[in-house]
Design an enzyme around this catalytic site. Structure first.
Site, PDB file in Angstrom:
ATOM      1  N   SER A  92     -10.128   0.590   3.937  1.00  0.00           N
ATOM      2  CA  SER A  92      -9.438   0.151   5.154  1.00  0.00           C
ATOM      3  C   SER A  92      -8.884   1.362   5.899  1.00  0.00           C
ATOM      4  CB  SER A  92      -8.270  -0.768   4.811  1.00  0.00           C
ATOM      5  OG  SER A  92      -8.743  -1.935   4.195  1.00  0.00           O
TER       6      SER A  92
ATOM      7  N   GLU B 268      -4.053   3.686   7.300  1.00  0.00           N
ATOM      8  CA  GLU B 268      -3.870   3.580   5.845  1.00  0.00           C
ATOM      9  C   GLU B 268      -4.449   4.822   5.172  1.00  0.00           C
ATOM     10  OE1 GLU B 268      -4.613  -0.166   3.652  1.00  0.00           O
ATOM     11  OE2 GLU B 268      -5.807   1.032   2.275  1.00  0.00           O
TER      12      GLU B 268
ATOM     13  N   ARG C 220       0.811  -1.225   0.000  1.00  0.00           N
ATOM     14  CA  ARG C 220       0.000   0.000   0.000  1.00  0.00           C
ATOM     15  C   ARG C 220       0.845   1.277   0.000  1.00  0.00           C
ATOM     16  NH1 ARG C 220      -2.885  -3.572  -0.835  1.00  0.00           N
ATOM     17  NH2 ARG C 220      -5.013  -3.849  -0.087  1.00  0.00           N
TER      18      ARG C 220
HETATM   19  N1  EPU Z   1     -11.538 -10.199  10.098  1.00  0.00           N
HETATM   20  C1  EPU Z   1     -12.116 -10.254  11.342  1.00  0.00           C
HETATM   21  N2  EPU Z   1     -13.010  -9.270  11.661  1.00  0.00           N
HETATM   22  C2  EPU Z   1     -13.349  -8.280  10.814  1.00  0.00           C
HETATM   23  C3  EPU Z   1     -12.740  -8.227   9.544  1.00  0.00           C
HETATM   24  C4  EPU Z   1     -11.829  -9.216   9.200  1.00  0.00           C
HETATM   25  O1  EPU Z   1     -11.842 -11.112  12.135  1.00  0.00           O
HETATM   26  O2  EPU Z   1     -14.167  -7.430  11.168  1.00  0.00           O
HETATM   27  C5  EPU Z   1     -10.592 -11.256   9.722  1.00  0.00           C
HETATM   28  C6  EPU Z   1     -11.139 -12.089   8.578  1.00  0.00           C
HETATM   29  O3  EPU Z   1     -11.948 -13.131   9.035  1.00  0.00           O
HETATM   30  C7  EPU Z   1      -9.884 -12.605   7.921  1.00  0.00           C
HETATM   31  C8  EPU Z   1      -8.870 -11.500   8.170  1.00  0.00           C
HETATM   32  O4  EPU Z   1      -9.398 -10.698   9.208  1.00  0.00           O
HETATM   33  O5  EPU Z   1      -9.441 -13.771   8.538  1.00  0.00           O
HETATM   34  C9  EPU Z   1      -8.588 -10.672   6.937  1.00  0.00           C
HETATM   35  O6  EPU Z   1      -9.789 -10.025   6.505  1.00  0.00           O
HETATM   36  P1  EPU Z   1     -10.127  -9.781   4.957  1.00  0.00           P
HETATM   37  O7  EPU Z   1      -9.946 -11.037   4.199  1.00  0.00           O
HETATM   38  O8  EPU Z   1     -11.414  -9.070   4.884  1.00  0.00           O
HETATM   39  O9  EPU Z   1      -8.990  -8.883   4.422  1.00  0.00           O
HETATM   40  P2  EPU Z   1      -8.296  -7.629   5.062  1.00  0.00           P
HETATM   41  O10 EPU Z   1      -6.890  -8.024   5.325  1.00  0.00           O
HETATM   42  O11 EPU Z   1      -9.055  -7.032   6.149  1.00  0.00           O
HETATM   43  C10 EPU Z   1      -7.384  -6.662   2.801  1.00  0.00           C
HETATM   44  C11 EPU Z   1      -7.221  -5.266   2.314  1.00  0.00           C
HETATM   45  C12 EPU Z   1      -8.479  -4.772   1.627  1.00  0.00           C
HETATM   46  C13 EPU Z   1      -8.837  -5.741   0.502  1.00  0.00           C
HETATM   47  C14 EPU Z   1      -9.005  -7.134   1.094  1.00  0.00           C
HETATM   48  C15 EPU Z   1      -9.325  -8.201   0.058  1.00  0.00           C
HETATM   49  C16 EPU Z   1      -5.724  -4.065   3.817  1.00  0.00           C
HETATM   50  C17 EPU Z   1      -5.601  -3.191   5.008  1.00  0.00           C
HETATM   51  N3  EPU Z   1      -6.942  -4.379   3.459  1.00  0.00           N
HETATM   52  O12 EPU Z   1      -8.363  -6.625   3.820  1.00  0.00           O
HETATM   53  O13 EPU Z   1      -8.176  -3.527   1.060  1.00  0.00           O
HETATM   54  O14 EPU Z   1     -10.048  -5.339  -0.119  1.00  0.00           O
HETATM   55  O15 EPU Z   1      -7.781  -7.516   1.755  1.00  0.00           O
HETATM   56  O16 EPU Z   1      -8.200  -8.497  -0.680  1.00  0.00           O
HETATM   57  O17 EPU Z   1      -4.708  -4.415   3.209  1.00  0.00           O
HETATM   58  C18 EPU Z   1      -8.278  -1.149   1.291  1.00  0.00           C
HETATM   59  O18 EPU Z   1      -7.044  -1.185   1.242  1.00  0.00           O
HETATM   60  O19 EPU Z   1      -8.926  -0.085   1.410  1.00  0.00           O
HETATM   61  C19 EPU Z   1      -8.996  -2.409   1.244  1.00  0.00           C
HETATM   62  C20 EPU Z   1     -10.294  -2.472   1.362  1.00  0.00           C
END
Ligand code: EPU
Length: 305
Positions: A225, A295, A176
């Site tokens: 995010s 972020e 990012r």
């Molecule tokens: N999780 C929780 N509680 C929550 C949300 C998530 O326990 O409220 C857990 C999920 O169960 C999972 C883990 O956290 O095990 C990761 O969650 P998720 O797969 O939703 O992905 P993320 O890491 O939260 C990242 C990017 C998103 C992108 C998604 C999908 C970052 C900070 N975020 O989210 O990017 O859409 O992967 O690839 O890198 C953005 O950058 O604005 C963004 C939305």
């Protein structure tokens, strides 16, 4: 007053529209933000050059904003110039396996164009808001891919120097972030897209969109995010584990769907969002000893906690 002089000179010299004291709530996906002293649309390369000359001569701070999808603008606004790429920088074209696009084009338009032409490599971009320029500056992406995977060349405009072309491998790409952030104005990019199977591309896009719809608060104003994922963990998981899901402050709320999203449920202020972010940082620090890093980009002056 350098600001007043810059406002006057920009109005006189740019082809693109120049607005004064423009409420930034109109230009951010969070629908929050006080007035920017100048909001200038740069329609041509001559506009880019003229705007940067005037702003340098008048000593006025400036920043480029795409779709405002990763931005928290202070309630007091921004005492500087917001530069937005206009007409000439919204076009895109495809020749062979290269898609050339102005940095002001929405990423979504490029994802669609690639799909229509049966070109693969862009499916990770489904549902990511923002412009190509914003995507390049922050190396937008998902676990499935990121813009850095498809960049061939990027053209930037450097203040005091002019246009410069960078090859993808001359740019440092991080999680990012990229070395393109903060160094001049990103104008255009050539993306490598390779012919693929349309049915497969469609299936990948549908899968990505369905996953996003199931796990993120699509349709409610947010800045995506709020925090970066710390190494080896997930900000959403940590915030949920700290018991903060659903926490409200004024009109802002830590989303029930994804804890790393702060949504504007109506009438939220930047102070509300920042208050929630500070609460998250404190709680996760106390509970897990992890320092979450925002972020979202902050613009303007915010009060102390
Ligand atoms: N999780 C929780 N509680 C929550 C949300 C998530 O326990 O409220 C857990 C999920 O169960 C999972 C883990 O956290 O095990 C990761 O969650 P998720 O797969 O939703 O992905 P993320 O890491 O939260 C990242 C990017 C998103 C992108 C998604 C999908 C970052 C900070 N975020 O989210 O990017 O859409 O992967 O690839 O890198 C953005 O950058 O604005 C963004 C939305």
């Amino acid at each position: 007053m350098p600001l007043a002089a810059a406002q006057k000179r920009l109005k006189a010299s740019l082809k693109g529209e120049v607005r004064l004291d423009e409420p930034m709530a109109r230009h951010t996906t969070l629908r929050i933000g006080g007035p920017a002293s100048v909001y200038a649309v740069l329609d041509t390369l001559a506009d880019v050059a003229a705007a940067l000359t005037v702003l340098a001569e008048e000593g006025v701070e400036w920043t480029v904003v795409g779709k405002g999808s990763n931005l928290l603008v202070a309630d007091q606004g921004y005492r500087g110039a917001i530069l937005v790429l206009g007409r000439e920088f919204k076009r895109h074209s495809v020749e062979g396996a290269t898609m050339t696009s102005g940095a002001g084009a929405p990423l979504a338009a490029l994802v669609q164009e690639a799909f229509q032409r049966g070109l693969s490599g862009m499916t990770w971009g489904v549902g990511i808001p923002g412009t190509l320029g914003g995507a390049l500056a922050m190396n937008a992406g998902t676990r499935e891919g990121a813009i850095c995977d498809v960049v061939d060349r990027v053209t930037v405009y450097l203040p005091g120097e002019g246009m410069r072309m960078l090859h993808g491998d001359e740019i440092s790409w991080g999680y990012r972030n990229s070395s393109l952030a903060g160094s001049g104005i990103i104008l255009e990019s050539n993306l490598k897209v390779i012919p693929g199977d349309r049915l497969r591309i469609r299936a990948e896009m549908e899968r990505a969109l369905a996953r996003r719809k199931g796990t993120q608060p699509i349709g409610t104003p947010s800045a995506g995010s709020a925090f970066r994922n710390p190494e080896g963990d997930s900000a959403g998981r940590l915030i949920e584990a700290a018991g903060l899901k659903g926490t409200r402050l004024g009109g802002a709320r830590i989303s029930d769907i994804h804890a790393n999203f702060i949504v504007n449920e109506g009438g939220a202020t930047a102070a509300d969002v920042l208050g929630l972010m500070r609460k998250i940082i404190r709680s996760v620090r106390d509970r897990d000893g992890i320092e979450l890093e925002p972020e979202v980009r902050f613009l303007g002056t915010f009060g102390e906690a």
